[in-house]
Scaffold this motif. Structure first.
Motif: not given
Lengths: 216, 216
Positions: A104, A106, A115, A117, A122, A124, A126, A140
């Protein structure tokens, strides 16, 4: 506790880790590939590009460590896309479906979105200061280490917050004249770290900073 | 033709060769000795200080070359004295009678004064651009090489004028945050030079730039 690591942060002699004037056509700005020539010759890079990795170079001893034991990457908005990507709801990152992270990711941004993919990654999105982003990343990471993937501004913010345990810098003997520095405001950074320097035949120097034991 | 050389130019990871806020008490400004720790351990430095040179370190292979074959040094006003020395007619340089140069020295200054002899060195004060200063230096050099002794602003000016044939930089793994950079405005400098990098056990990296053959 898992470690927070930076790998393959290439910097010029004048301390810039990317050039100025980044765009869709020039992801590294006016620097072009000048900070990356050493990396293009590594088996790590060639394997990432789907080609024959070939024989490892001395630089591979350092370059290849970027993914071992990593459970998540934190990157800045500027690494995810060119200026303006926030306004393109279809932007899926520079990498298409060939995401090289295999964990993953961020993405720190003041304009989060749901999110996404791509490939086996994936993303994310933030809006959070470094310490909060790190907490989210550790959730994660499955107990593995956290990589701060850049760009230089994000590395700078995590260093300023004293959240980095291992910092691998590659000093490239070029002069950029302008760009973004990971070092701004970090006078005396070396006091918090032990360091080791190794030059390789490609002409670059790998400087590894390891955080000294923290007072507990 | 004699060569124009720079030796032992120590720079931080963020590209500064001296700190900010230089004064009589702090010749290197807020950087203190942080760029010089590696040099203090060399036989070259210890011999200069009149002590037992001891065993040479790997850094000596580079540090010791600063005086071989040199017939004259060109330095900036900021190396000759602290801010304000121009207003002190009795100022004779930082070195008293223990001048370490053993050659004539040209001091570039906008406020020339008559020549001054201290120890075995005569200081000549000259207001001139780099190319003109270099002509004057060669007249004093007796066919030997010319050393550009710094500070960083003077090195920068000679690099910008493309007058340097050999540039020995010492990358010190410290972050200064502010100071004077020898690299300002020199984007792409590396194209004019071949370079070689060698790290030593002290943790610094010696980068030697050698000017490529000039079109004749």
């Amino acid at each position: 506790m898992s470690l927070v690591r930076v790998h393959n942060l290439a910097v010029s002699l004048d301390g810039f880790a990317t050039g100025a004037d980044q765009s869709l056509e020039a992801p590294f700005g006016h620097a072009g590939m000048r900070l990356m020539e050493w990396f293009k010759e590594t088996a790590t890079f060639r394997a990432n590009m789907g080609g024959d990795p070939g024989e490892p170079t001395p630089d591979d001893a350092f370059a290849g460590r970027w993914r071992h034991g990593i459970g998540v990457e934190i990157m800045g908005a500027g690494k995810f896309g060119p200026p303006g990507w926030h306004d393109d709801p279809g932007w899926r990152g520079w990498w298409g479906e060939d995401t090289p992270f295999h964990t993953p990711v961020i993405v720190l941004t003041h304009r989060p979105r749901p999110p996404l993919t791509a490939g086996d990654t994936t993303f994310h999105f933030l809006a959070a200061p470094p310490a909060v982003a790190l907490e989210a990343a550790r959730e994660l990471a499955g107990g593995l280490d956290v990589r701060i993937g850049g760009g230089p501004t994000v590395v700078n913010e995590f260093l300023a917050a004293d959240l980095i345990d291992l910092l691998h810098v590659v000093v490239v003997p070029v002069v950029l004249g302008r760009g973004t520095s990971p070092w701004a405001g970090l006078d005396g950074l070396e006091e918090r770290f032990a360091s080791e320097s190794v030059s390789t035949p490609s002409g670059v120097t790998h400087v590894t900073f390891t955080r000294r034991a923290r007072d507990s």
